[in-house]
Scaffold this motif. Structure first.
Motif, PDB file in Angstrom:
ATOM      1  N   GLN A 162      35.823  34.012  82.377  1.00 13.45           N
ATOM      2  CA  GLN A 162      34.896  33.895  81.249  1.00 13.45           C
ATOM      3  C   GLN A 162      34.904  35.181  80.422  1.00 13.45           C
ATOM      4  O   GLN A 162      35.089  36.275  80.963  1.00 13.45           O
ATOM      5  CB  GLN A 162      33.477  33.621  81.749  1.00 13.45           C
ATOM      6  CG  GLN A 162      33.320  32.274  82.437  1.00 13.45           C
ATOM      7  CD  GLN A 162      31.885  32.013  82.847  1.00 13.45           C
ATOM      8  OE1 GLN A 162      31.048  32.915  82.850  1.00 13.45           O
ATOM      9  NE2 GLN A 162      31.592  30.768  83.207  1.00 13.45           N
ATOM     10  N   ILE A 163      34.720  35.031  79.124  1.00 17.25           N
ATOM     11  CA  ILE A 163      34.679  36.178  78.211  1.00 17.25           C
ATOM     12  C   ILE A 163      33.286  36.280  77.607  1.00 17.25           C
ATOM     13  O   ILE A 163      32.738  35.301  77.104  1.00 17.25           O
ATOM     14  CB  ILE A 163      35.720  36.041  77.087  1.00 17.25           C
ATOM     15  CG1 ILE A 163      37.099  35.717  77.671  1.00 17.25           C
ATOM     16  CG2 ILE A 163      35.766  37.319  76.255  1.00 17.25           C
ATOM     17  CD1 ILE A 163      37.655  36.763  78.587  1.00 17.25           C
ATOM     18  N   GLU A 164      32.727  37.478  77.633  1.00 18.40           N
ATOM     19  CA  GLU A 164      31.389  37.721  77.084  1.00 18.40           C
ATOM     20  C   GLU A 164      31.474  38.792  75.982  1.00 18.40           C
ATOM     21  O   GLU A 164      31.614  39.977  76.280  1.00 18.40           O
ATOM     22  CB  GLU A 164      30.450  38.202  78.189  1.00 18.40           C
ATOM     23  CG  GLU A 164      29.034  38.493  77.721  1.00 18.40           C
ATOM     24  CD  GLU A 164      28.183  39.071  78.827  1.00 18.40           C
ATOM     25  OE1 GLU A 164      27.136  38.458  79.138  1.00 18.40           O
ATOM     26  OE2 GLU A 164      28.557  40.124  79.385  1.00 18.40           O
ATOM     27  N   PRO A 165      31.422  38.383  74.696  1.00 18.04           N
ATOM     28  CA  PRO A 165      31.443  39.373  73.607  1.00 18.04           C
ATOM     29  C   PRO A 165      30.187  40.235  73.629  1.00 18.04           C
ATOM     30  O   PRO A 165      29.089  39.753  73.933  1.00 18.04           O
ATOM     31  CB  PRO A 165      31.491  38.511  72.344  1.00 18.04           C
ATOM     32  CG  PRO A 165      31.888  37.135  72.809  1.00 18.04           C
ATOM     33  CD  PRO A 165      31.356  37.002  74.195  1.00 18.04           C
ATOM     34  N   ILE A 166      30.329  41.513  73.309  1.00 20.38           N
ATOM     35  CA  ILE A 166      29.186  42.419  73.242  1.00 20.38           C
ATOM     36  C   ILE A 166      28.998  42.910  71.798  1.00 20.38           C
ATOM     37  O   ILE A 166      27.929  42.780  71.220  1.00 20.38           O
ATOM     38  CB  ILE A 166      29.356  43.613  74.209  1.00 20.38           C
ATOM     39  CG1 ILE A 166      29.379  43.099  75.660  1.00 20.38           C
ATOM     40  CG2 ILE A 166      28.228  44.638  74.007  1.00 20.38           C
ATOM     41  CD1 ILE A 166      29.630  44.168  76.687  1.00 20.38           C
ATOM     42  N   ASP A 167      30.025  43.489  71.221  1.00 23.73           N
ATOM     43  CA  ASP A 167      29.991  43.836  69.801  1.00 23.73           C
ATOM     44  C   ASP A 167      31.414  43.818  69.277  1.00 23.73           C
ATOM     45  O   ASP A 167      32.323  43.304  69.929  1.00 23.73           O
ATOM     46  CB  ASP A 167      29.285  45.186  69.551  1.00 23.73           C
ATOM     47  CG  ASP A 167      29.988  46.361  70.242  1.00 23.73           C
ATOM     48  OD1 ASP A 167      31.234  46.318  70.386  1.00 23.73           O
ATOM     49  OD2 ASP A 167      29.296  47.325  70.622  1.00 23.73           O
ATOM     50  N   TYR A 169      33.718  45.896  69.106  1.00 21.64           N
ATOM     51  CA  TYR A 169      34.758  46.611  69.842  1.00 21.64           C
ATOM     52  C   TYR A 169      34.510  46.627  71.354  1.00 21.64           C
ATOM     53  O   TYR A 169      35.107  47.432  72.061  1.00 21.64           O
ATOM     54  CB  TYR A 169      34.865  48.052  69.328  1.00 21.64           C
ATOM     55  CG  TYR A 169      35.461  48.135  67.942  1.00 21.64           C
ATOM     56  CD1 TYR A 169      36.842  48.146  67.757  1.00 21.64           C
ATOM     57  CD2 TYR A 169      34.645  48.182  66.825  1.00 21.64           C
ATOM     58  CE1 TYR A 169      37.394  48.206  66.484  1.00 21.64           C
ATOM     59  CE2 TYR A 169      35.189  48.242  65.541  1.00 21.64           C
ATOM     60  CZ  TYR A 169      36.566  48.258  65.382  1.00 21.64           C
ATOM     61  OH  TYR A 169      37.105  48.310  64.121  1.00 21.64           O
ATOM     62  N   GLU A 170      33.679  45.729  71.844  1.00 24.45           N
ATOM     63  CA  GLU A 170      33.381  45.732  73.279  1.00 24.45           C
ATOM     64  C   GLU A 170      33.149  44.308  73.766  1.00 24.45           C
ATOM     65  O   GLU A 170      32.562  43.482  73.070  1.00 24.45           O
ATOM     66  CB  GLU A 170      32.154  46.602  73.572  1.00 24.45           C
ATOM     67  CG  GLU A 170      31.843  46.753  75.049  1.00 24.45           C
ATOM     68  CD  GLU A 170      30.638  47.667  75.300  1.00 24.45           C
ATOM     69  OE1 GLU A 170      30.265  47.854  76.473  1.00 24.45           O
ATOM     70  OE2 GLU A 170      30.069  48.189  74.304  1.00 24.45           O
ATOM     71  N   PHE A 171      33.602  44.030  74.991  1.00 26.43           N
ATOM     72  CA  PHE A 171      33.373  42.717  75.594  1.00 26.43           C
ATOM     73  C   PHE A 171      33.536  42.835  77.111  1.00 26.43           C
ATOM     74  O   PHE A 171      34.046  43.847  77.624  1.00 26.43           O
ATOM     75  CB  PHE A 171      34.357  41.683  75.036  1.00 26.43           C
ATOM     76  CG  PHE A 171      35.804  41.970  75.330  1.00 26.43           C
ATOM     77  CD1 PHE A 171      36.463  41.375  76.406  1.00 26.43           C
ATOM     78  CD2 PHE A 171      36.530  42.831  74.519  1.00 26.43           C
ATOM     79  CE1 PHE A 171      37.792  41.651  76.665  1.00 26.43           C
ATOM     80  CE2 PHE A 171      37.864  43.110  74.774  1.00 26.43           C
ATOM     81  CZ  PHE A 171      38.497  42.518  75.852  1.00 26.43           C
ATOM     82  N   ASN A 172      33.099  41.799  77.805  1.00 32.27           N
ATOM     83  CA  ASN A 172      33.241  41.726  79.265  1.00 32.27           C
ATOM     84  C   ASN A 172      34.178  40.584  79.637  1.00 32.27           C
ATOM     85  O   ASN A 172      34.165  39.520  79.023  1.00 32.27           O
ATOM     86  CB  ASN A 172      31.891  41.497  79.948  1.00 32.27           C
ATOM     87  CG  ASN A 172      31.006  42.721  79.927  1.00 32.27           C
ATOM     88  OD1 ASN A 172      31.498  43.848  79.900  1.00 32.27           O
ATOM     89  ND2 ASN A 172      29.698  42.506  79.942  1.00 32.27           N
ATOM     90  N   ILE A 173      34.982  40.819  80.652  1.00 29.09           N
ATOM     91  CA  ILE A 173      35.791  39.769  81.280  1.00 29.09           C
ATOM     92  C   ILE A 173      35.186  39.513  82.651  1.00 29.09           C
ATOM     93  O   ILE A 173      35.067  40.434  83.469  1.00 29.09           O
ATOM     94  CB  ILE A 173      37.268  40.202  81.410  1.00 29.09           C
ATOM     95  CG1 ILE A 173      37.873  40.433  80.030  1.00 29.09           C
ATOM     96  CG2 ILE A 173      38.072  39.177  82.190  1.00 29.09           C
ATOM     97  CD1 ILE A 173      39.286  40.989  80.054  1.00 29.09           C
ATOM     98  N   ILE A 174      34.794  38.257  82.892  1.00 35.23           N
ATOM     99  CA  ILE A 174      34.046  37.935  84.120  1.00 35.23           C
ATOM    100  C   ILE A 174      34.873  36.986  84.994  1.00 35.23           C
ATOM    101  O   ILE A 174      35.285  35.909  84.550  1.00 35.23           O
ATOM    102  CB  ILE A 174      32.688  37.290  83.772  1.00 35.23           C
ATOM    103  CG1 ILE A 174      31.901  38.219  82.830  1.00 35.23           C
ATOM    104  CG2 ILE A 174      31.902  36.995  85.042  1.00 35.23           C
ATOM    105  CD1 ILE A 174      30.655  37.580  82.255  1.00 35.23           C
ATOM    106  N   LEU A 175      35.131  37.408  86.229  1.00 32.61           N
ATOM    107  CA  LEU A 175      35.883  36.593  87.181  1.00 32.61           C
ATOM    108  C   LEU A 175      34.921  35.815  88.070  1.00 32.61           C
ATOM    109  O   LEU A 175      33.792  36.241  88.310  1.00 32.61           O
ATOM    110  CB  LEU A 175      36.779  37.468  88.062  1.00 32.61           C
ATOM    111  CG  LEU A 175      37.696  38.486  87.375  1.00 32.61           C
ATOM    112  CD1 LEU A 175      38.601  39.153  88.408  1.00 32.61           C
ATOM    113  CD2 LEU A 175      38.521  37.829  86.295  1.00 32.61           C
TER     114      LEU A 175
END
Length: 574
Positions: A162-167, A169-175
């Motif tokens: 899963q991908i979680e956008p933050i702003d 230039y930043e985001f999270n990749i969630i396994l």
């Protein structure tokens, strides 16, 4: 100045005023001292000068194949992958020491539990058309690879992510769960969303940007070369604006050929200055004054995988040990790979992983028909009247006979024949059956229809063994083609995947390797090396721990074709 002239006048007067014989001697001494002094200064200068890379020169790379998908989400052939690596950049790249280091990423931070990767993208990077590269482009590329309708060869790496956008230039990749080797996937090329996101997924493979790509990598397309039929015959690449200050090479020319024979001819004519497509046998005939050869082991295992459900004889461990012992691995490497490979006897390539394995990979691998005979005799096998081996198992007498199934490429053909020679010398009945690649996959591998399968498996750089040896993967579409089952190994594989500590993971990998090597569900043969031939005037960056041949270009900015001699204080100043 007048004082210096006065001293010089006096010296000259001393030379000129004495009688003729003394004057000649003094002149000789004067000029001898002068020449000696100049020679000393020149020698001193040459002693301290060092060669330093300077800008200019070109790389002319010969590649087999025609580029069709110079697109990180679809690149499958080596022609596509080589080209894409030069034009696109990833979040991370492999440096000359073999470590993952930031490229587009400013930072990658892993959560304590190992399932969340926080990624910050550099704010000063842009695509070759000048458009800024942001987190949106990275997220777009990942979601594109995940799309089942695209059928990306990288889709399996990003399943259930899963991908979680933050702003911007930043985001999270969630396994779904921790998987320490996952970070190896971060070298994928980032695609510009402003170019691709308006295309329906079914039209994406037909876009002109597959062959006229715009990336953010170290080099960009300056010219597309086509033959008379309109097919791409080459590219001319120049340093991208973001990396021009660091790139030593002024031009890269990519030339595409139909086969390896044409590559060899082009190299001989010096139409190209580098290639990884030269047949290894041809490297022995290269002009040593003009070319150099660099090789590096790849995380790819070639072996004979057993299906013990299809052969009672192969369920016998002594039989498998004897078959393994009788194979001359180095002879296969010398004759099939031209000497460019590493003999192995475990499921891990130590030359790539740096994993501390058992003594099996520390010493020369034993190869002996005599030793193999002793193993069979100790295991209760006996020679019959025909010279073969027999053993009573239950109510039936089993004959040691093996059918090898494999692909019909030159590599598999030659390897299978050499193994068959070794086994026949031992007294084993051997048959070799070869298949086209599609038939091998569908009829043999997926159906698990074989006694012994000669095949190659690609590992990642961390050599995650889970897909190939965990019992959950023993049925199609799993990759555990030997259908190996071991409860202890299952547990260790699961632990290794979740362990972020490299030292601890290394110990677990070693334990897994030792157990599998001892139980011999497969005979491990060799790991091939990537063999790179270059003109001696070209200096590539060091190749270490590559995942695939195209990774050789990940440090292309550090390559150079020209050098200058400078004092050390000025080195790396230009």
């Amino acid at each position: 100045t007048r004082q210096r002239l006065s001293l010089l006048d006096r010296l000259l007067s001393l030379i000129e005023h004495p009688k003729m014989s003394d004057r000649l001697i003094l002149r000789v001494l004067f000029f001898t001292a002068l020449i000696s002094g100049l020679w000393y200064l020149i020698s001193l200068n040459n002693h301290f000068l060092v060669a330093s890379p300077t800008r200019g020169g070109e790389l002319i790379e010969g590649i087999v194949g025609i580029p069709r998908f110079v697109n990180p989400a679809l690149a499958l052939t080596r022609a596509d992958q080589d080209t894409a690596t030069l034009i696109y950049s990833g979040l991370l790249k492999i440096d000359t020491a073999g470590n993952l280091v930031p490229d587009i990423a400013e930072s990658v931070t892993v959560s304590d539990e190992g399932s969340i990767y926080n990624v910050k993208v550099k704010r000063d990077r842009s695509f070759h058309d000048g458009t800024p590269l942001t987190a949106r482009d990275v997220i777009f590329t990942i979601e594109l690879m995940q799309d089942p309708d695209l059928k990306s060869p990288l889709r399996g790496n990003w399943a259930d992510v899963q991908i979680e956008p933050i702003d911007e230039y930043e985001f999270n990749i969630i396994l779904a769960e921790a998987y320490s080797p996952f970070i190896e996937n971060f070298t994928f090329g980032i695609m510009p969303s402003h170019i691709w996101d308006n295309l329906p997924i079914e039209q994406l493979p037909f876009s002109q940007y597959n062959t006229e790509p715009i990336g953010s990598g170290p080099f960009m397309i300056d010219e597309v070369l086509r033959d008379t039929s309109g097919l791409i015959s080459g590219y001319v690449l120049t340093p991208a604006s973001d990396t021009a200050a660091q790139s030593n090479l002024s031009t890269i020319k990519l030339k595409y050929y139909q086969n390896e024979s044409l590559i060899a001819a082009a190299l001989a004519k010096k139409e190209i200055t580098a290639t990884v497509f030269l047949p290894t046998a041809e490297t022995k005939t290269l002009d040593q004054n003009s070319f150099q050869v660099t090789s590096e082991a790849l995380p790819r295992i070639f072996g004979l995988f057993f299906n013990q459900n299809r052969s009672v004889a192969l369920r016998d461990k002594a039989a498998r040990q004897a078959l393994s012992t009788s194979i001359d691995r180095q002879a296969i490497i010398n004759q099939v790979l031209g000497g460019y490979g590493v003999p192995i006897e475990s499921p891990i390539v130590k030359a790539v992983a740096g994993v501390e394995l058992s003594d099996k990979d520390e010493v020369e691998i034993s190869t002996s028909t005599l030793d193999a005979t002793s193993i069979l005799e100790a295991g209760g096998w006996k020679k019959n009247e025909g010279g073969g081996w027999e053993k009573r198992v239950g109510q039936e007498t089993q004959t040691l006979a093996v059918t090898i199934r494999t692909g019909n490429s030159t590599l598999f053909d030659q390897t299978a024949n050499l193994i068959a020679e070794n086994w026949r010398a031992l007294g084993v009945e051997v048959q070799v059956e070869q298949y086209e690649q599609s038939g091998l996959v569908q009829s043999v591998i997926r159906a698990r229809d074989f006694q012994a399968l000669l095949f190659g498996i690609d590992l990642n750089r961390q050599q995650d063994l889970y897909p190939f040896w965990h019992s959950s993967q023993k049925d199609d579409p799993g990759l555990n083609i030997a259908q190996y089952t071991n409860v202890t190994v299952n547990s260790l594989l699961e632990t290794a995947r979740a362990t972020s500590d490299e030292e601890e993971r290394s110990k677990i990998q070693a334990e897994i390797s030792n157990i599998i090597s001892d139980e011999l569900p497969a005979i491990f043969l060799f790991a091939p090396s990537v063999v790179y031939v270059t003109d001696k005037n070209l200096s590539p960056a060091t190749m270490t721990r590559l995942a695939k041949p195209s990774d050789r270009f990940m440090n292309i900015e550090e390559w150079h074709a020209k050098t200058d001699t400078v004092w050390p204080i000025f080195q790396n100043q230009n």
